[in-house]
Design a protein around this motif. Structure first.
Motif, PDB file in Angstrom:
ATOM      1  N   ALA A  60      51.788  19.260  34.175  1.00 18.06           N
ATOM      2  CA  ALA A  60      51.216  18.768  32.864  1.00 18.06           C
ATOM      3  C   ALA A  60      49.299  18.396  34.027  1.00 18.06           C
ATOM      4  CB  ALA A  60      50.788  16.865  32.372  1.00 18.06           C
ATOM      5  N   ILE A  61      49.422  18.292  35.265  1.00 17.54           N
ATOM      6  CA  ILE A  61      48.492  18.136  35.883  1.00 17.54           C
ATOM      7  C   ILE A  61      47.405  19.314  35.653  1.00 17.54           C
ATOM      8  CG2 ILE A  61      47.121  17.427  38.248  1.00 17.54           C
ATOM      9  CD1 ILE A  61      48.954  14.733  38.294  1.00 17.54           C
ATOM     10  N   GLY A  62      48.584  20.336  36.528  1.00 22.17           N
ATOM     11  CA  GLY A  62      48.562  21.588  36.778  1.00 22.17           C
ATOM     12  C   GLY A  62      47.660  22.208  35.012  1.00 22.17           C
ATOM     13  N   VAL A  63      48.361  22.380  34.679  1.00 23.37           N
ATOM     14  CA  VAL A  63      47.889  22.944  33.202  1.00 23.37           C
ATOM     15  C   VAL A  63      46.803  22.948  32.951  1.00 23.37           C
ATOM     16  CG1 VAL A  63      47.864  22.899  30.342  1.00 23.37           C
ATOM     17  CG2 VAL A  63      50.320  23.582  32.224  1.00 23.37           C
ATOM     18  N   VAL A  64      46.486  21.089  32.770  1.00 25.84           N
ATOM     19  CA  VAL A  64      44.802  20.094  32.894  1.00 25.84           C
ATOM     20  C   VAL A  64      43.646  21.438  33.669  1.00 25.84           C
ATOM     21  CG1 VAL A  64      43.880  18.385  32.317  1.00 25.84           C
ATOM     22  CG2 VAL A  64      45.600  18.540  31.526  1.00 25.84           C
ATOM     23  N   ALA A  65      44.113  21.002  35.240  1.00 27.72           N
ATOM     24  CA  ALA A  65      43.122  21.862  35.987  1.00 27.72           C
ATOM     25  C   ALA A  65      42.955  22.903  35.699  1.00 27.72           C
ATOM     26  CB  ALA A  65      44.168  21.660  37.295  1.00 27.72           C
ATOM     27  N   LEU A  66      43.922  23.935  35.826  1.00 26.17           N
ATOM     28  CA  LEU A  66      43.958  25.589  34.817  1.00 26.17           C
ATOM     29  C   LEU A  66      43.196  25.400  33.785  1.00 26.17           C
ATOM     30  CD1 LEU A  66      44.319  28.298  35.805  1.00 26.17           C
ATOM     31  CD2 LEU A  66      46.830  28.090  34.632  1.00 26.17           C
ATOM     32  N   ALA A  67      43.285  24.377  32.872  1.00 28.03           N
ATOM     33  CA  ALA A  67      42.252  24.982  31.579  1.00 28.03           C
ATOM     34  C   ALA A  67      41.053  24.485  31.897  1.00 28.03           C
ATOM     35  CB  ALA A  67      43.153  24.238  30.542  1.00 28.03           C
ATOM     36  N   VAL A  68      40.841  23.709  32.494  1.00 25.40           N
ATOM     37  CA  VAL A  68      39.275  22.928  33.076  1.00 25.40           C
ATOM     38  C   VAL A  68      39.128  23.727  34.164  1.00 25.40           C
ATOM     39  CG1 VAL A  68      37.875  21.280  33.953  1.00 25.40           C
ATOM     40  CG2 VAL A  68      39.903  20.341  33.194  1.00 25.40           C
ATOM     41  N   LEU A  69      39.608  24.423  35.149  1.00 25.91           N
ATOM     42  CA  LEU A  69      39.013  25.902  35.634  1.00 25.91           C
ATOM     43  C   LEU A  69      38.643  26.967  35.053  1.00 25.91           C
ATOM     44  CD1 LEU A  69      41.135  25.350  38.854  1.00 25.91           C
ATOM     45  CD2 LEU A  69      38.769  24.447  38.657  1.00 25.91           C
ATOM     46  N   ILE A  70      38.991  27.525  33.662  1.00 21.32           N
ATOM     47  CA  ILE A  70      39.103  28.959  33.589  1.00 21.32           C
ATOM     48  C   ILE A  70      37.596  28.477  32.399  1.00 21.32           C
ATOM     49  CG2 ILE A  70      40.354  30.045  31.593  1.00 21.32           C
ATOM     50  CD1 ILE A  70      42.481  29.770  33.258  1.00 21.32           C
ATOM     51  N   TYR A  71      38.051  27.125  31.687  1.00 22.65           N
ATOM     52  CA  TYR A  71      36.627  27.070  30.943  1.00 22.65           C
ATOM     53  C   TYR A  71      35.618  27.111  31.559  1.00 22.65           C
ATOM     54  CZ  TYR A  71      34.412  26.433  26.617  1.00 22.65           C
ATOM     55  OH  TYR A  71      33.418  25.812  25.917  1.00 22.65           O
ATOM     56  N   PHE A  72      35.116  26.604  32.124  1.00 27.80           N
ATOM     57  CA  PHE A  72      34.590  25.256  32.628  1.00 27.80           C
ATOM     58  C   PHE A  72      33.799  25.816  33.909  1.00 27.80           C
ATOM     59  CE2 PHE A  72      35.459  21.796  30.446  1.00 27.80           C
ATOM     60  CZ  PHE A  72      34.374  21.882  30.193  1.00 27.80           C
ATOM     61  N   THR A  73      34.312  26.710  34.595  1.00 33.45           N
ATOM     62  CA  THR A  73      34.469  28.107  36.071  1.00 33.45           C
ATOM     63  C   THR A  73      34.559  28.678  36.019  1.00 33.45           C
ATOM     64  OG1 THR A  73      35.145  26.090  37.485  1.00 33.45           O
ATOM     65  CG2 THR A  73      34.849  28.218  38.204  1.00 33.45           C
ATOM     66  N   VAL A  74      35.653  30.225  35.330  1.00 37.26           N
ATOM     67  CA  VAL A  74      35.542  30.992  35.243  1.00 37.26           C
ATOM     68  C   VAL A  74      34.577  32.127  33.915  1.00 37.26           C
ATOM     69  CG1 VAL A  74      37.058  32.969  35.319  1.00 37.26           C
ATOM     70  CG2 VAL A  74      37.970  30.685  36.672  1.00 37.26           C
ATOM     71  N   ARG A  75      34.908  31.034  33.525  1.00 29.94           N
ATOM     72  CA  ARG A  75      34.016  31.727  32.183  1.00 29.94           C
ATOM     73  C   ARG A  75      32.242  31.288  32.288  1.00 29.94           C
ATOM     74  NH1 ARG A  75      31.268  29.330  27.892  1.00 29.94           N
ATOM     75  NH2 ARG A  75      31.513  27.554  28.414  1.00 29.94           N
ATOM     76  N   PRO A  76      31.968  30.648  33.011  1.00 27.61           N
ATOM     77  CA  PRO A  76      30.707  31.160  33.186  1.00 27.61           C
ATOM     78  C   PRO A  76      30.559  32.081  34.212  1.00 27.61           C
ATOM     79  CG  PRO A  76      31.235  28.215  33.251  1.00 27.61           C
ATOM     80  CD  PRO A  76      32.485  29.411  33.179  1.00 27.61           C
ATOM     81  N   TRP A  77      31.447  32.222  35.419  1.00 29.59           N
ATOM     82  CA  TRP A  77      31.030  33.409  36.453  1.00 29.59           C
ATOM     83  C   TRP A  77      31.441  34.719  35.566  1.00 29.59           C
ATOM     84  CZ3 TRP A  77      34.913  37.078  38.289  1.00 29.59           C
ATOM     85  CH2 TRP A  77      33.879  37.442  39.851  1.00 29.59           C
ATOM     86  N   MET A  78      32.111  34.878  34.776  1.00 31.48           N
ATOM     87  CA  MET A  78      32.108  35.781  34.224  1.00 31.48           C
ATOM     88  C   MET A  78      31.023  35.985  33.399  1.00 31.48           C
ATOM     89  SD  MET A  78      35.172  37.344  34.899  1.00 31.48           S
ATOM     90  CE  MET A  78      35.709  38.437  33.478  1.00 31.48           C
ATOM     91  N   HIS A  79      29.948  35.317  32.353  1.00 30.47           N
ATOM     92  CA  HIS A  79      28.996  35.683  32.127  1.00 30.47           C
ATOM     93  C   HIS A  79      28.073  35.644  32.620  1.00 30.47           C
ATOM     94  CE1 HIS A  79      26.259  34.887  28.768  1.00 30.47           C
ATOM     95  NE2 HIS A  79      25.838  34.223  29.386  1.00 30.47           N
ATOM     96  N   TRP A  80      27.629  35.244  33.789  1.00 31.81           N
ATOM     97  CA  TRP A  80      26.513  35.012  34.975  1.00 31.81           C
ATOM     98  C   TRP A  80      27.057  36.972  35.372  1.00 31.81           C
ATOM     99  CZ3 TRP A  80      27.183  36.653  40.125  1.00 31.81           C
ATOM    100  CH2 TRP A  80      26.156  36.677  40.682  1.00 31.81           C
ATOM    101  N   LEU A  81      28.177  37.636  35.884  1.00 28.94           N
ATOM    102  CA  LEU A  81      28.928  38.806  36.574  1.00 28.94           C
ATOM    103  C   LEU A  81      27.916  39.498  35.485  1.00 28.94           C
ATOM    104  CD1 LEU A  81      29.815  39.077  38.900  1.00 28.94           C
ATOM    105  CD2 LEU A  81      32.414  39.295  37.848  1.00 28.94           C
ATOM    106  N   PHE A  82      27.774  39.841  33.945  1.00 29.67           N
ATOM    107  CA  PHE A  82      28.886  40.518  33.369  1.00 29.67           C
ATOM    108  C   PHE A  82      27.006  40.631  32.403  1.00 29.67           C
ATOM    109  CE2 PHE A  82      33.390  40.885  34.066  1.00 29.67           C
ATOM    110  CZ  PHE A  82      33.302  41.926  34.741  1.00 29.67           C
ATOM    111  N   SER A  83      25.997  39.642  32.852  1.00 27.92           N
ATOM    112  CA  SER A  83      24.765  39.898  31.851  1.00 27.92           C
ATOM    113  C   SER A  83      23.828  40.531  33.010  1.00 27.92           C
ATOM    114  CB  SER A  83      24.382  38.352  32.574  1.00 27.92           C
ATOM    115  OG  SER A  83      25.505  37.230  31.681  1.00 27.92           O
ATOM    116  N   ASN A  84      23.494  41.477  32.195  1.00 29.73           N
ATOM    117  CA  ASN A  84      22.905  42.368  33.406  1.00 29.73           C
ATOM    118  C   ASN A  84      21.191  42.855  32.065  1.00 29.73           C
ATOM    119  OD1 ASN A  84      24.507  43.564  35.482  1.00 29.73           O
ATOM    120  ND2 ASN A  84      25.627  44.389  33.592  1.00 29.73           N
ATOM    121  N   TYR A  85      19.944  42.700  33.367  1.00 26.10           N
ATOM    122  CA  TYR A  85      18.648  43.301  32.391  1.00 26.10           C
ATOM    123  C   TYR A  85      18.285  44.488  33.599  1.00 26.10           C
ATOM    124  CZ  TYR A  85      19.610  38.362  30.445  1.00 26.10           C
ATOM    125  OH  TYR A  85      19.891  37.388  30.352  1.00 26.10           O
ATOM    126  N   VAL A  86      17.853  45.389  32.610  1.00 24.67           N
ATOM    127  CA  VAL A  86      17.496  46.926  33.927  1.00 24.67           C
ATOM    128  C   VAL A  86      15.936  46.473  33.039  1.00 24.67           C
ATOM    129  CG1 VAL A  86      17.604  48.962  34.225  1.00 24.67           C
ATOM    130  CG2 VAL A  86      19.780  47.579  34.273  1.00 24.67           C
TER     131      VAL A  86
END
Length: 172
Positions: A60-86
């Motif tokens: 349970a601790i692992g699942v909750v921690a993984l869900a929090v990391l994906i939603y609040f860490t990986v998702r914003p990082w992916m948004h930042w990485l794939f936002s390009n202004y040229v």
């Protein structure tokens, strides 16, 4: 990872390549640190996994921690990485997203006004802000949030729009 030059027209050159300011990653990094610390702490006080109830609590601790990391860490990082202004000598290119990709090109001759704003004192200190691009097209105003060096970017786009030959000679 730069914008692919194969997608440019003949005679078109890139003047600026931007992605959102690094400040967009501060909260995800803080979330990462707090989540890992809290999960580590909870795992040390939870019953050992050799007991039946301990195994469930560890999962349970692992699942909750993984869900929090994906939603609040990986998702914003992916948004930042794939936002390009040229900004090229002919157009402003906006590309956002990874799976759900959105693109918009604004020809420089259709841009009526470019302005910027600092939304907080932190934006002012870091030199980032919101770039407001007004175009003659049907979509009107485009807001580009968390643009690094927003004042320089606004000045560069305004110079390209005006067709200043001195500015063109600078980049040639």
């Amino acid at each position: 990872m730069g914008y692919p030059t194969r997608l440019l027209s003949e005679g078109e050159r890139i003047d600026l390549e931007l992605r959102p300011h690094w400040k967009a990653l501060v909260l995800p990094v803080i979330t990462l640190l707090i989540t890992c610390g809290a999960a580590g702490f909870l795992l040390t006080i939870a019953p050992s996994p050799s007991k039946t109830s301990g195994e469930v609590s560890w999962i349970a601790i692992g699942v909750v921690a993984l869900a929090v990391l994906i939603y609040f860490t990986v998702r914003p990082w992916m948004h930042w990485l794939f936002s390009n202004y040229v900004v090229t000598n002919r157009r402003l290119i906006i590309r956002l997203g990874f799976i759900h990709r959105v693109g918009r090109d604004l020809p420089l001759e259709k841009i009526n006004d470019v302005s910027f704003r600092h939304d907080s004192i932190l934006d002012r200190m870091l030199g980032c802000g919101t770039l407001v691009v007004e175009s003659a097209g049907e979509h009107g105003q485009v807001l580009l949030n968390d643009i690094p060096r927003v004042e320089e970017t606004q000045r560069e786009i305004s110079t390209l729009i005006s067709g200043d030959p001195a500015a063109s000679a600078q980049h040639a």
